[in-house]
Design an enzyme around this catalytic site. Structure first.
Site, PDB file in Angstrom:
ATOM      1  N   ASP A  93       0.990  -1.290   0.129  1.00 38.95           N
ATOM      2  CA  ASP A  93       0.025   0.178   0.096  1.00 38.95           C
ATOM      3  C   ASP A  93       0.887   1.420  -0.121  1.00 38.95           C
ATOM      4  OD1 ASP A  93      -2.536  -0.845  -0.414  1.00 38.95           O
ATOM      5  OD2 ASP A  93      -2.964  -1.442   1.641  1.00 38.95           O
ATOM      6  N   ASP A 155      -6.919  -4.434  -4.454  1.00 40.77           N
ATOM      7  CA  ASP A 155      -6.780  -2.946  -4.216  1.00 40.77           C
ATOM      8  C   ASP A 155      -5.763  -2.256  -4.506  1.00 40.77           C
ATOM      9  OD1 ASP A 155      -7.776  -4.840  -2.459  1.00 40.77           O
ATOM     10  OD2 ASP A 155      -7.770  -3.921  -0.731  1.00 40.77           O
TER      11      ASP A 155
HETATM   12  N1  GLY Z   1      -7.200  -1.678   0.993  1.00 43.14           N
HETATM   13  C1  GLY Z   1      -7.903  -2.311   2.054  1.00 43.14           C
HETATM   14  C2  GLY Z   1      -9.503  -2.021   1.791  1.00 43.14           C
HETATM   15  O1  GLY Z   1      -9.830  -1.590   0.609  1.00 43.14           O
HETATM   16  O2  GLY Z   1     -10.097  -2.160   2.803  1.00 43.14           O
END
Ligand code: GLY
Length: 376
Positions: A93, A155
């Site tokens: 992330d 994601d």
């Molecule tokens: N990236 C984690 C979520 O969307 O909760």
């Protein structure tokens, strides 16, 4: 005209509320608002970029420019240095975290230190690429005995812009090459024929062979987690912006058609589009807000005639969030947009305001006000 009126009104309300909440929150890292107050996370949590990113969106607009917002956003960015250098808590992330802090500041002011931070983050993110499976590895073995070297998640589409930006800024295509390989893996293994998406796909980390699909934050492996779809819409549309490769735009459209076709009457998605009877159908306003930004990104990439469909859908999602889900007059609530769902399967932060919902709502408003430059 009518549209501009509600957008300006919404912007004013956001500005008013954030002016107030930023006094308590300051240079810290809100995630989910529980009982009216944002719970703060440590700087290494994946959501660390959204609050400074939201403050940069307000600062960028002359109508809401406030030097205090700039100071807070810069102080948040500085706190991420220990996370970056500390290494152990970094995962996939890094795009969410450094695009909305360092890339944002670099794009706004050409700040040299921010450029270096973002390039360092892009370099570490590149190091997570598995060359056998052509994916950026998700997470780390956070729990005792965890083996997730072969995991990739939808994601991560929103982390690719950091890599595209790194190539654009340095003139070195390596970062973009990796991002496109990952995006192509998503086309092959995540996006289903009907336009819904898998959350987690597991590969053999040694050979790169596909192994299985995991439901993750969706209801089940074959259900349709709505925020996953929104990450795909927005991430694919941004991949098209950076690369000009039509397959990414087509993928963004395909997922968006599934998303639009499954929206309920008030245009705000349930947390999963494919729930069996008896399962609670909470909304996920954050999925709506992020998808709206992706739809507006598609709209700016296609002909005016074609854009109308995407523009209209984005308008109605954002307007419904404003009119039906906004916590504007509630002085006891720090969140901007109510009814987000972070992780239903683990019952974490269900039916609460989420900082990424707030962020994408404000990015969507900025786009409707005419500013489609992004920090991504
Ligand atoms: N990236 C984690 C979520 O969307 O909760």
């Amino acid at each position: 005209m009518e549209q501009i009126k509600w957008v300006n009104e919404a912007w004013e309300k956001v500005h008013e509320k954030v002016t107030r909440t930023s006094i308590r929150i300051g240079a810290r890292f809100p995630h989910a608002s529980v009982d009216g107050a944002y719970v703060l996370e440590a700087p290494h949590w994946w959501t660390a970029g959204f609050w400074p990113g939201l403050l940069w969106l307000l600062y960028r607009d002359p109508e809401s420019r406030d030097e205090r917002f700039k100071d807070i956003a810069e102080a948040c960015e500085k706190q991420l240095d220990d996370v970056l250098i500390g290494y152990d808590q970094l995962d996939h992330d890094m795009g969410f975290m450094w695009s909305l802090t360092s890339v944002a500041r670099y794009k706004l002011f050409g700040e040299e230190q921010s450029r270096k931070r973002a390039l360092l983050a892009a370099s570490v993110l590149s190091g997570r690429f598995n060359v056998k499976g052509n994916y950026i590895r998700a997470w780390n073995p956070w729990g005792e005995g965890d083996r997730n070297e072969g995991w990739a998640i939808i994601d991560c589409m929103m982390n690719l812009p950091l890599l595209y930006w790194a190539s654009e800024t340095t003139g070195d295509p390596r970062f973009k090459h990796l991002a496109m390989e990952h995006a192509d893996t998503v086309l092959a293994h995540f996006i289903r024929t009907d336009g819904s998406v898998n959350h987690i796909v597991i590969f053999d980390p040694q050979t790169g062979e596909f192994e299985s699909v995991n439901g993750g934050q969706g209801y089940a492996p074959n259900s349709a987690w709505s925020r996953g779809a929104s990450w795909a819409i927005c991430g694919m549309a941004l991949s098209y912006r950076y690369t000009g490769e039509i397959r990414y735009l087509e993928a963004a459209k395909r997922v968006s058609h599934f998303f639009m076709a499954n929206l309920p009457e008030d245009s705000v998605p349930h947390w999963d589009f494919r729930l069996p009877p008896g399962v609670e159908r909470y909304r996920d306003t954050s999925a709506g807000a992020c998808a709206a930004c992706g739809l507006l990104e598609i709209a700016r990439s296609v002909s005016e005639e074609e854009a109308a469909l995407y523009q209209k859908a984005a308008d109605s999602i954002l307007r419904s969030l404003y009119e039906n889900y906004g916590a504007w007059d509630n002085q006891e609530e720090e969140g901007l947009i109510l009814h987000g769902t972070s992780h239903y399967p683990e019952r974490r932060n269900v039916d609460v305001p989420l900082i990424y919902g707030d962020y994408f709502f404000v990015e969507g408003l900025a786009r409707l006000k005419g500013n489609s430059d992004t920090f991504w």
